[in-house]
Design a protein around this motif. Sequence first.
Motif, short mmCIF file in Angstrom:
data_model
loop_
_atom_site.label_atom_id
_atom_site.label_comp_id
_atom_site.label_asym_id
_atom_site.label_seq_id
_atom_site.Cartn_x
_atom_site.Cartn_y
_atom_site.Cartn_z
N PRO A 3 19.81 -14.93 50.73
CA PRO A 3 20.49 -15.33 51.28
C PRO A 3 20.81 -16.96 51.91
N CYS A 4 19.77 -17.62 51.33
CA CYS A 4 19.92 -19.02 52.08
C CYS A 4 20.24 -20.11 51.32
N HIS A 5 19.98 -20.27 50.06
CA HIS A 5 21.41 -20.65 49.18
C HIS A 5 20.83 -19.69 47.48
N GLY A 6 20.79 -18.36 47.32
CA GLY A 6 21.14 -17.29 46.47
C GLY A 6 20.17 -17.65 44.98
N SER A 7 18.65 -17.81 45.68
CA SER A 7 17.76 -18.08 44.08
C SER A 7 17.80 -16.34 44.99
N ARG A 8 17.70 -15.83 43.09
CA ARG A 8 17.02 -14.72 42.05
C ARG A 8 15.89 -14.48 41.98
N PHE A 9 15.82 -13.11 42.10
CA PHE A 9 14.03 -12.47 41.31
C PHE A 9 14.11 -10.92 41.15
N ASP A 10 13.49 -10.88 40.11
CA ASP A 10 13.16 -9.99 39.70
C ASP A 10 12.74 -8.77 39.96
N LEU A 11 12.30 -7.85 39.62
CA LEU A 11 11.20 -6.41 40.61
C LEU A 11 10.14 -6.72 40.12
N ALA A 12 9.99 -7.98 39.72
CA ALA A 12 8.66 -8.60 39.44
C ALA A 12 8.23 -9.72 40.80
N GLY A 13 9.02 -10.45 41.27
CA GLY A 13 9.04 -11.53 41.76
C GLY A 13 9.77 -12.56 41.45
N ARG A 14 10.05 -12.49 40.18
CA ARG A 14 9.80 -13.62 38.58
C ARG A 14 11.28 -14.07 38.92
N VAL A 15 11.67 -15.37 39.26
CA VAL A 15 13.04 -16.33 39.25
C VAL A 15 13.88 -16.60 38.42
N PHE A 16 14.81 -15.85 38.66
CA PHE A 16 16.22 -16.20 37.35
C PHE A 16 16.54 -17.72 36.97
N LYS A 17 16.77 -17.72 35.73
CA LYS A 17 17.04 -19.75 35.66
C LYS A 17 17.92 -19.21 36.27
N GLY A 18 18.51 -20.90 36.89
CA GLY A 18 19.61 -21.17 37.24
C GLY A 18 20.04 -21.04 38.94
N VAL A 19 19.15 -21.15 39.69
CA VAL A 19 19.15 -20.74 40.82
C VAL A 19 18.11 -21.69 41.47
N PRO A 20 18.70 -21.63 42.53
CA PRO A 20 17.66 -23.55 43.59
C PRO A 20 15.61 -23.59 43.05
#
Length: 197
Positions: free
Chosen positions: A153-170
């Motif tokens: 919620p701080c800056h909108g980073s997203r991770f999948d159900l394996a904790g893998r980060v999406f592109k285009g987030v901080p």
Amino acid sequence: MNDDVDSPDRKRRHFLTVATAVTGLVGAGAAAVPFLASLQPSARAKALGAPVEVAIGSLEPGELVRVLWRGRLIFVLRRSDTMLSHLADNLVNLRDPNSEVLEQQPAYAANEHRSVKPEFLVIEGSCTHLGCAPLEDFELRPSENWGGGFFCPCHGSRFDLAGRVFKGVPAPTNLRVPPYRFVNDDLILIGQDTGAA
Ligand code: FES
């Protein structure tokens, strides 16, 4: 070794995040340090770094529990069959789908599930941007290419159900997997492993 992951700033952010959580548990205005000082030796040892046992036998599919290890928030999620079936949906949108940033997980978790057993995900609940605690968002939303995961919620980073980060987030890297091992089918020990799955 990524210099940033254990930097003083990162540790400070971890402390602040956990101190906030602990303070919330023991009442507004209570400080984390007095709380830790009041623990019995065994509990204090755990808070300072001893391995932590997590009973997983009664976890339902889709259920997540939070524990503290070395002052770090750890998520243990029992992934359902549906959750597991969507892990490969968004690979093209992930920054490090194959866990190639070696510091973010032990070698035994550098696989498609980022875990020892596919069903159980064990990750640090600390965003790799600035250390906020991500929130679970397990709702499947195919129209948004969202197969469930974690949202910071701080800056909108997203991770999948394996904790893998999406592109285009901080956040620059996947959520970190701590060392852990299965004592038996019903018990995980966080903070200790045998170096292999
Ligand atoms: S701390 Fe998570 S996105 Fe910034």
